[in-house]
Design an enzyme around this catalytic site. Structure first.
Site, short mmCIF file in Angstrom:
data_model
loop_
_atom_site.label_atom_id
_atom_site.label_comp_id
_atom_site.label_asym_id
_atom_site.label_seq_id
_atom_site.Cartn_x
_atom_site.Cartn_y
_atom_site.Cartn_z
N GLU A 45 0.86 -1.19 0.00
CA GLU A 45 0.00 0.00 0.00
C GLU A 45 0.89 1.23 0.00
OE1 GLU A 45 -2.83 2.56 2.98
OE2 GLU A 45 -2.85 0.37 3.24
N ARG A 49 0.93 10.10 1.34
CA ARG A 49 1.40 11.00 2.39
C ARG A 49 2.65 11.76 1.97
NH1 ARG A 49 0.76 7.00 7.69
NH2 ARG A 49 -1.34 6.28 7.18
N THR A 73 -4.24 6.32 1.78
CA THR A 73 -4.41 7.73 2.18
C THR A 73 -5.09 8.51 1.07
OG1 THR A 73 -2.29 7.44 3.33
CG2 THR A 73 -3.33 9.59 3.48
N LYS A 133 -11.49 -1.41 6.05
CA LYS A 133 -10.32 -1.12 6.87
C LYS A 133 -10.82 -0.53 8.18
CE LYS A 133 -6.43 2.17 7.00
NZ LYS A 133 -5.57 3.04 6.17
#
Length: 212
Positions: A45, A49, A73, A133
């Site tokens: 993943e 960021r 994100t 998630k």
């Protein structure tokens, strides 16, 4: 949605641990990925960021097609669309909005939406989502949350992320509604900054070994 659920199930069954990765130096992308893959982590993943996330996905999809590469994100539809265009094979969000959930329904790749409450689960459930998630897992109950969700949401599975570590990861894997876990404990910042890829490989291998 059934095909997307099946895709997530297969991916997470292979992965067991989904490493949450921040790329701060574009030169790190391939050696970083190769070290994790050598350690047994082949589903990655790549988070948004940092400014290098999408370029990292493009490079990995071109140079390491054997890996499962997703984008995390993702906060809005603009980021969602950019991740799809970059070649992401799955998308992970820290939370949910109606707009992102609808984008996930229409997208050609699966979305693993972030949830923390039953109401968020139900909002996504209405649109066909069955895989989630749990984030931040350590704040919203962790293993106890999974146990609680198993009652009213028996057919759902979760990927807890946030606070998962060697001390609690086996407890997560004892829960029947676990999809996989997410985390970065096998990628300590000082090791990555030092570009100690041998150590990254070792830590990834050790992280998987704790599950057996």
């Amino acid at each position: 949605m059934q095909n997307k659920i099946a895709t997530l199930d297969a991916l997470c069954a292979r992965a067991r641990i989904l490493p949450v990765i921040v790329i701060n130096d574009p030169a790190d992308v391939l050696p970083f990925a190769d070290a994790m893959a050598a350690g047994g982590l082949t589903a990655l993943e790549i988070t948004l960021r940092s400014a290098h996330g999408l370029d990292a996905v493009r490079l990995l999809r071109q140079e390491r097609p054997e890996l499962d590469v997703g984008v995390g994100t993702v906060l809005d539809v603009r980021m969602f669309d950019a991740a799809v265009e970059a070649g992401a094979q799955f998308i992970v969000t820290p939370g949910t909005t109606e707009e992102i959930l609808q984008a996930g329904v229409a997208a050609p790749i699966p979305l693993l939406p972030g949830i923390a409450t039953p109401s968020e689960i139900m909002q996504a459930y209405r649109l066909g989502y069955r895989r989630f998630k749990l984030f931040p897992a350590n704040v919203y109950g962790g293993v106890d949350a999974l146990k609680a969700f198993a009652g009213p949401f028996a057919e759902l599975k979760f990927c807890p992320t946030g606070g998962v570590n060697p001390g609690n990861v086996k407890n997560y894997f004892q829960q029947p509604n676990l999809l996989c876990v997410g985390g970065s404990w096998m990628l300590p910042g000082d090791v990555v900054k030092a570009k100690d890829w041998t150590r990254v490989e070792q830590l990834c291998r050790e992280a998987l070994a704790t599950l057996d």
